[in-house]
Write an enzyme that holds these catalytic residues in place. Structure first.
Site, PDB file in Angstrom:
ATOM      1  N   PRO A   2      29.661 -26.685   0.512  1.00  0.00           N
ATOM      2  CA  PRO A   2      28.158 -27.077   0.249  1.00  0.00           C
ATOM      3  C   PRO A   2      27.803 -28.199  -0.891  1.00  0.00           C
ATOM      4  CG  PRO A   2      28.598 -24.849   0.324  1.00  0.00           C
ATOM      5  CD  PRO A   2      30.029 -25.491   0.283  1.00  0.00           C
ATOM      6  N   GLU A   3      27.638 -29.466  -1.324  1.00  0.00           N
ATOM      7  CA  GLU A   3      28.009 -30.398  -2.072  1.00  0.00           C
ATOM      8  C   GLU A   3      26.466 -30.283  -3.014  1.00  0.00           C
ATOM      9  OE1 GLU A   3      29.753 -32.598  -2.696  1.00  0.00           O
ATOM     10  OE2 GLU A   3      31.446 -32.984  -0.909  1.00  0.00           O
TER      11      GLU A   3
END
Ligand SMILES: [Zn+2]
Length: 273
Positions: A2-3
């Protein structure tokens, strides 16, 4: 992994669906994650509290309780949060589940366990090892103007500095690569050899690319009522990341791929200087 845009999208879903809810029950297994998951401590601290805020700091999430402590969450490499009803069977690797007064459960699923969920007592946030070390928020309106001060005297490649969480918190490999391409700057360019106005431009491109991705994530929030209760994951349009060998969208030259700081780095050798 996840960014920041995914984490911000998760935060917005939590703000809409979890803030205002009271924690009725906490279940889980005390497994080893980035920090040990202490279910007993979470039960003692969170049971009966009402969630009054959902914040993000870098790629960390904080669910604020009305007791003024917070639940600190990080999704690590493979973590996901699901908002489901108790009738839905828990997925494998569900380590933590919070049941709220509306009957829904917030479940943390993390096969690789690089994420974390831990209680921050009132006042503990300021001294928490992970949070205290974080640099500036990339979406802080002052960030672009601050980049010459933060980066300018350093000899490291700009790409490496963009990923240094102590300087600016939450920029991952994908968005560093995309922002450098947009700014027309070579990822290996040394910060101390880069003009201040180019560093400011880089800061603005970081904000633009993150903001555009967050807007794309907004679609997931509207479509949130999926049977799986899954949220926060979405495809974004990327110009260079994952496009090595393809023509550069700006100049048509083939996109190259170098390694910088141990990370794959797509860039255009023709129009990034
Ligand atoms: Zn190009």
């Amino acid at each position: 992994m996840p960014e920041l845009p995914e984490v911000e999208t998760v935060r917005r879903v939590l703000e809409r669906h979890v803030v205002g809810r009271t924690v009725r029950e906490i279940e889980g297994r005390s497994v080893q994650m980035r920090r040990p998951l202490d279910i007993t401590a979470l039960q003692l601290a969170l049971s009966g509290t009402t969630i009054v805020g959902a914040r993000r700091r870098g790629k960390f999430l904080l669910l604020d309780a009305d007791t003024s402590g917070s639940l600190l969450l990080h999704l690590g490499m493979s973590g996901r949060l699901l908002l489901q009803t108790p009738a839905e069977p828990a997925l494998p690797h569900t380590h933590l589940s919070l049941r709220f007064d509306d009957g829904r459960e917030l479940r943390l699923v993390d096969p690789r366990r690089f994420g974390l969920a831990c209680w921050l007592a009132p006042g503990a946030e300021a001294t928490d090892d992970s949070l205290a070390a974080l640099g500036m928020e990339p979406l802080d309106p002052r960030m672009p103007d601050q980049l010459p001060r933060l980066f300018g005297h350093r000899r490291s490649p700009l790409k490496v500095l963009l990923l240094d969480q102590r300087l600016v918190a939450g920029i991952g490999n994908i968005y560093a690569v995309e922002a450098l391409w947009r700014a027309g700057i070579r990822p290996s360019r040394r910060a101390h050899r880069t003009a201040a106005r180019r560093l400011e431009r880089l800061g603005r491109e970081v904000q633009t690319v993150l903001t555009e991705a967050i807007e794309q994530g907004g679609t997931t929030i509207r479509d949130f009522a999926t049977p799986a209760g899954d949220f926060g994951y979405f495809a974004v349009r990327l110009a260079v990341y994952g496009h090595a060998g393809d023509p550069c969208p700006r100049c048509g030259a083939p996109i190259g791929d170098s390694r910088l700081g141990g990370r794959s780095t797509a860039w255009c050798p023709s129009c990034q200087r």
